[in-house]
Design a protein around this motif. Structure first.
Motif, PDB file in Angstrom:
ATOM      1  N   ASP A 277       1.200  -6.985  -9.052  1.00  0.00           N
ATOM      2  CA  ASP A 277       0.249  -6.064  -9.692  1.00  0.00           C
ATOM      3  C   ASP A 277       0.910  -4.769 -10.175  1.00  0.00           C
ATOM      4  O   ASP A 277       0.224  -3.808 -10.540  1.00  0.00           O
TER       5      ASP A 277
ATOM      6  N   LYS B 290       2.706  -2.648  -8.336  1.00  0.00           N
ATOM      7  CA  LYS B 290       2.851  -1.603  -7.308  1.00  0.00           C
ATOM      8  C   LYS B 290       4.318  -1.495  -6.879  1.00  0.00           C
ATOM      9  O   LYS B 290       4.982  -2.515  -6.660  1.00  0.00           O
ATOM     10  N   GLN B 291       4.825  -0.255  -6.768  1.00  0.00           N
ATOM     11  CA  GLN B 291       6.191  -0.016  -6.298  1.00  0.00           C
ATOM     12  C   GLN B 291       6.201  -0.073  -4.769  1.00  0.00           C
ATOM     13  O   GLN B 291       5.482   0.682  -4.108  1.00  0.00           O
TER      14      GLN B 291
ATOM     15  N   THR C  18       1.071   3.827  -0.336  1.00  0.00           N
ATOM     16  CA  THR C  18       1.986   3.783  -1.488  1.00  0.00           C
ATOM     17  C   THR C  18       3.234   4.613  -1.186  1.00  0.00           C
ATOM     18  O   THR C  18       3.191   5.550  -0.374  1.00  0.00           O
TER      19      THR C  18
END
Ligand code: HEC
Ligand code: HEC
Length: 307
Positions: free
Chosen positions: A258, A260-261, A301
């Motif tokens: 998706d 996302k890091q 995150t």
């Protein structure tokens, strides 16, 4: 330094590569293989090199140890792998270093604890173990005394490692299995813990949810835990619906399906240095492991932790 090594290095300097005697070429190839493994799939520096506040490795402390790992059952410090004679492994023999990696027993006979991935390195071939040691001899010695680790859990050394040769690269799945299980320690992070907090390799291999503490350099967020994710081919909770390119991107860039890091506890900056063949082999092997349904905790995150 041993006499033969001085001769080899002097020979290399004079001959400049092409006209080297066979043994010097072998030695160069061995060191190159070791450099590839240490800085690529084995990712030794992810634990043995301390971090800057932005989580990049500290070049001035390359493989000099002292990174702290805090969990409810231990406070461990990675050790100094440089050839420094007092604080590193400069006076250890090759066999002593190989035994520490593959059996978890040091020169002094002390048993090593987690997170040193001894159960993975136990499966390492003699050739690869020898290559890693040859490379570690060539890195810059750094004086760094490392504090002693403290464990509240019993530590057990492993039996004698067999050192069997790696499967041929032409057998992609088997070779990928070798990288995953003997070099890259994927499952030591990615396997669900049992009641004793140890990875449950028998029933939850690769199913994620293992708690990993963030590095102390992020001291503004003490006690933050990152959970490993399910990397089995389960379609709902694992990576069963991901394309090969998506799997490769997350392994080498840390960017998920998706976009996302991911947090760099997942050693993607090291895995990025893997050859395309090795990466292909890992993906081929991951398709063959047992799918296990296990929904893992969502992680914070990376951005929220760096702030
Ligand atoms: C996941 C983290 C991690 C990774 C990856 C890792 N290590 Fe370690 N290593 C440790 C920790 C922590 C210790 C100290 C354990 C203890 O105190 O019992 C250690 C100890 C050692 C020791 C013992 C040295 C001494 O002075 O006693 C050697 C040798 C070693 N590691 C080599 C390596 C090599 C080579 C690699 C890569 C092929 C590697 N390690 C990858 C965490 C790691
Ligand atoms: C030191 C522990 C560690 C090692 C070793 C490790 N990983 Fe990870 N991996 C993680 C963590 C933690 C995450 C999740 C990070 C996040 O959510 O920010 C992750 C994420 C992933 C993901 C993304 C899954 C998803 O659903 O987004 C894949 C795929 C993956 N790892 C595969 C591998 C493979 C293959 C290897 C070995 C070649 C490996 N990992 C080695 C800790 C590790």
């Amino acid at each position: 330094m041993r006499t033969w090594m001085i001769l080899v290095l002097a020979g290399a300097a004079m001959a400049g590569g092409a006209g080297l005697p066979a043994s010097a070429q072998d030695q160069q190839a061995l060191v190159a293989r070791g450099a590839y493994l240490v800085n690529g799939p084995a990712a030794c520096g992810n634990c043995h090199t301390q971090k800057n506040p932005d989580l990049s490795p500290r070049n001035d402390m390359f493989l000099a140890g002292g990174e702290r790992f805090d969990t409810p059952v231990f406070t461990a410090y990675s050790r100094n792998l440089t050839p420094d004679k007092d604080s590193g492994i400069g006076i250890w023999t090759d066999q002593q270093i190989i035994r520490a990696m593959r059996e978890g027993v040091t020169k002094e006979g002390e048993t090593l604890g987690p997170p040193m991935p001894v159960p993975t390195y136990h499966n390492m071939s003699d050739d690869d173990a020898t290559a890693i040691v040859a490379y570690l001899r060539t890195i810059r010695p750094i004086h760094n005394e490392v504090p002693e680790s403290k464990y509240k859990i019993p530590l057990r050394p492993m039996n004698n490692a067999k050192g069997l040769p790696a499967p041929p690269k032409s057998d992609k799945v088997a070779y990928g299995g070798y990288i995953v299980n003997a070099i890259a320690h994927c499952f030591e992070c990615h396997t669900t813990p049992n009641e004793r907090g140890e990875p449950d390799f028998a029933s939850h291999l690769g199913a994620g949810g293992f708690p990993l503490p963030v590095w102390p350099v992020l001291s503004a967020k003490p006690g933050t835990i990152i959970y490993s994710l399910n990397i089995t081919p389960d379609k709902e909770t694992g990576i069963g619906t991901w394309s090969d390119d998506q799997i490769k991107r997350v392994i080498t860039e840390g960017i998920d399906k998706d976009g996302k890091q991911l947090f760099p506890l997942m050693p993607f900056a090291y895995f990025k240095k893997m050859t395309p063949e090795d990466l292909d082999a890992i993906v081929a092997y991951l398709h063959t492991i047992n799918p296990v349904r296990n929904k893992t905790e969502p992680n914070p995150t990376l951005q929220s932790l760096l702030k």
